[in-house]
Design a protein around this motif. Structure first.
Motif, mmCIF file in Angstrom:
data_model
loop_
_atom_site.group_PDB
_atom_site.id
_atom_site.type_symbol
_atom_site.label_atom_id
_atom_site.label_comp_id
_atom_site.label_asym_id
_atom_site.label_seq_id
_atom_site.Cartn_x
_atom_site.Cartn_y
_atom_site.Cartn_z
ATOM 1 N N LEU A 33 11.575 -12.784 -2.439
ATOM 2 C CA LEU A 33 11.701 -11.332 -2.487
ATOM 3 C C LEU A 33 10.314 -10.738 -2.273
ATOM 4 N N ILE A 34 10.223 -9.775 -1.375
ATOM 5 C CA ILE A 34 8.926 -9.215 -0.993
ATOM 6 C C ILE A 34 8.983 -7.696 -1.117
ATOM 7 N N GLU A 35 8.005 -7.133 -1.775
ATOM 8 C CA GLU A 35 7.898 -5.679 -1.918
ATOM 9 C C GLU A 35 6.551 -5.239 -1.366
ATOM 10 N N GLY A 36 6.577 -4.207 -0.512
ATOM 11 C CA GLY A 36 5.352 -3.770 0.119
ATOM 12 C C GLY A 36 5.172 -2.265 0.093
ATOM 13 N N PHE A 37 3.942 -1.850 0.325
ATOM 14 C CA PHE A 37 3.587 -0.425 0.357
ATOM 15 C C PHE A 37 2.504 -0.242 1.409
ATOM 16 N N SER A 38 2.635 0.793 2.237
ATOM 17 C CA SER A 38 1.598 1.102 3.220
ATOM 18 C C SER A 38 1.408 2.610 3.299
ATOM 19 N N THR A 39 0.184 3.019 3.595
ATOM 20 C CA THR A 39 -0.123 4.440 3.691
ATOM 21 C C THR A 39 -1.305 4.629 4.632
ATOM 22 N N PRO A 40 -1.379 5.742 5.357
ATOM 23 C CA PRO A 40 -2.511 5.974 6.266
ATOM 24 C C PRO A 40 -3.826 6.099 5.513
ATOM 25 N N LEU A 41 -4.876 5.567 6.111
ATOM 26 C CA LEU A 41 -6.215 5.685 5.537
ATOM 27 C C LEU A 41 -6.980 6.863 6.109
ATOM 28 N N THR A 42 -6.557 7.356 7.264
ATOM 29 C CA THR A 42 -7.220 8.492 7.895
ATOM 30 C C THR A 42 -6.168 9.492 8.362
ATOM 31 N N ASN A 43 -6.602 10.695 8.624
ATOM 32 C CA ASN A 43 -5.695 11.754 9.070
ATOM 33 C C ASN A 43 -5.600 11.739 10.605
#
Length: 211
Positions: A33-43
């Protein structure tokens, strides 16, 4: 009037848990089971597809994976659901299937399926890959218009990857791969190549057996 984009894209963090591992004979089955999170570092700009470096969404990824190994031969199947946040663009109105008097774009979620098969040894991993990405919603690119972030983007890729771990220094592995789009909707038929290095940080030294 358009130019290429470059810059830092997104930061991703994943946690993987193996709740099941079963061996019988020369076979082994494992479930993850894999849980991940990603978000932009720049605009970075997201409204000039296909010249942007990303879609600008903050994502939560939930994935399940089953791995079967017979001697050195392996088959791995996985499925992932991707929750995507809305994004904002640099205009006060846009048209998808109707006029929207806002700068906020509603982004559809997505599913990713993957099948991998190949050879796995202590130092070498070589695999063939079949990957499908399906957008759960969105709309098609309209006539006389550019691609848009919330378009329905579906594609199927075939590819290959290789990972070699150095025998003299097992913390370091070398990576290489390629893939080709064999089917798609609102995406380009791309051929991609990648190469890189993988460094493992061990928090606990392995226990050496006495001779």
């Amino acid at each position: 009037t358009l130019h290429s984009s470059q810059g830092i894209q997104d930061l991703s963090i994943f946690l993987k848990w193996k709740p099941l591992s079963w061996s019988f004979g020369k076979n082994k089955i494992s479930a993850y089971l894999i849980e991940g999170f990603s978000t932009p570092l720049t605009n970075y700009q997201v409204d000039y597809l296909p010249l942007t470096i990303g879609l600008g969404t903050t994502n939560t990824i939930s994935s399940a994976m089953v791995d079967l190994q017979h001697k050195r031969f392996t088959i791995t199947a996985s499925a992932a659901y991707v929750w995507r946040s809305n994004v904002k663009i640099d205009r006060s109105a846009y048209y998808d299937t109707q006029m929207n008097l806002t700068d906020e774009v509603r982004m559809p979620n997505a599913m990713q399926y993957q099948l991998r098969t190949g050879w796995r040894s202590k130092y070498l991993l070589a695999e063939a890959l079949l990957t499908n990405w399906t957008t759960l919603g969105g709309f098609d690119i309209t006539k006389n218009n550019m691609p848009f972030p919330s378009n329905r983007m579906n594609f199927t890729n075939v590819g290959a990857s290789i990972k070699y771990t150095l025998k003299q220094y097992t913390h370091l592995s070398l990576l290489a791969g390629t893939n080709f789009t064999v089917a798609g909707r609102n995406v380009g038929q791309t051929k991609a190549f990648n190469a890189g290095a993988f460094y493992a940080f061990y928090f606990k030294k392995p226990v050496k057996n006495n001779p």
